[in-house]
Design an enzyme around this catalytic site. Sequence first.
Site: not given
Length: 606
Positions: A224, A256-257, A327, A406, A408, A482
């Site tokens: 990241y 990737h994002h 990412h 979102h 984890h 989260m």
Amino acid sequence: MRICNKNLRLQDVTIMYFTALAALMVILVASYQAAPPRLPMPFRVPLDPHGDLQLAWNISYADQEVYMELRVADLQHGVVLGMSDRGELTNADLVVLWDSGANSYFGDAWSDNEGHVSLDSQQDYELLEAKHKSDGFHLLFKRPFSTCDPRDYLIEEGTVHIIYGFLDKPLASLDQLNLSRIHTGVQRVLMLRPDTPSPALPPDVQTLDVVAPNVVIPNQETTYWCFIQALPENMPKNHIVMYESVITPGNEAIVHHMEVFECSPDVRDVPEYSGSCDDKMKPGKLNFCRHVLAAWAMGAEAFYYPPDAGMPMGGPGSSRFLRLEVHYHNPLLISGRRDSSGIRLHHSPSLRRYDAGIMELGLVYTPIMAIPPKQHTFYLSGYCTSKCTQTALPPGGIHVFASQLHTHLAGRGVRTVLVRGGKELEVIQEDQHFSTHYQVNSLKSPSMVFVLQGDVLITKCTYNTEDRSTPTVGGFGIMEEMCVNYIHYYPRTKLELCKSHVEPEYLQKYFSFINRFHGNDRCVCGEVGVTEQYSQLQWDAFAGEVLDSLYNTAPFSMHCNQSSARLFPGEWDMQPVPLVTSILEKPSYPCEGGAHPTSRPLTPGA
């Protein structure tokens, strides 16, 4: 045919019959001469890290079908494409191209719980074209969203886990194939997209590229990367009306994002930084750059705002500093690759009627909410209550046009539903194949969701902790959890966060009860932190069931927060769980009396 085994059951004969029938329905690719339809393929994604395998697709909502085109740069002896719940090789819905050494074949197949592949008696993938082109071998085929075949994957809204594999030797028959013995991989896409044309951009639109500064991608699987970029001095207020990805050519399979965050306007100066987001030596002020402006994930197209709204950027009350987070997924550990990927913001000084905003729904980031270990399925729900929406929303309500879910690593599904008058009225967003590795904005257009004063928004997350021996508490760490839905809406209000957590007083009662139940008369409740109290519990099925009951019935604390992070005026503790008297039924796909399309057998010269 003579049956020699007197103990052969009718079930065995049936299986043999349908296997033979499936074999007849396999298409001999070498002789296939059907004329392909002239269809655009607007959505595409590289499947493997090299980019040698690419999937493109289009959607027919009228016919409830997906058209797919698979390009193989260097076809050897065949290729496998499939879908499964979370990218597993087992119990997957497959389409296979293989050769026997003499001929090539195409067929609908499935894998069992050990990865063995068999032809499906119901052939639901229809081959439209098989052709060598200058850039590789192309397969064009289609499949209904729902086939009513229990072995097939239901294509629905949300994340689809695509699996792929390459065959490196001929197969005399498909039952010789085991997916665990070939080179395979997984990719994630949003298969179903809104069926709406892209709106026109205003004539005075300008662009701002927020991109990585010629970064050398680390030769590790996951990175990241964070980069701080400043807006021009004294930039007046603009509206972001569209954003899209900018990918360095050659890195399409590694980037990737990406996300762009605006820093807090309360932080005057954010230092320059370009490095790992996980670096413990990074400037602490980067933690104040959390307001999402744009988000992109592999396979996503450009994101357009509604004609009446735009995301504000620049001007008084905003920050000059943006944080880009990229990412990189580099499983081949490629070294020396440079990258300048990022997100291109299209913005206009001609302001639209409404400012768009982003609101956080779900659970507060706190260890008070936790998931027991060894859970196949465990649910947590966060509430945005009628009291908060009545207090904070404008009289005309708000229009929700997109959202980003979102969690984890333990997250498996997220669902946000609108409740009005005790009845579930509409699903704002749902993804029951959710992956933390693929979190992308999902547009609600052509229809928006209208949230009125007094409505309730419930965000429910599904978790799996079968691989964990200790409880998973809520928090910011990747091994913590989260449960969030960032909803995009207009007109912008002061309500930035509408989330909840169970009342700590009731959680302490839970700790005391479970400790006494297990014979521990001395409870350390209140003497140590919540995380430690969770870790000291003796976890069994009963402890998990009681915790689940507590979360679903006990009063909770409501965080009805303004953009200044202050609560709206009012009493927000000891709030009752909203009463829901009517639950939405999930829409079903009709099976049309069990009739299914099948591929016809073809012979050379047909």
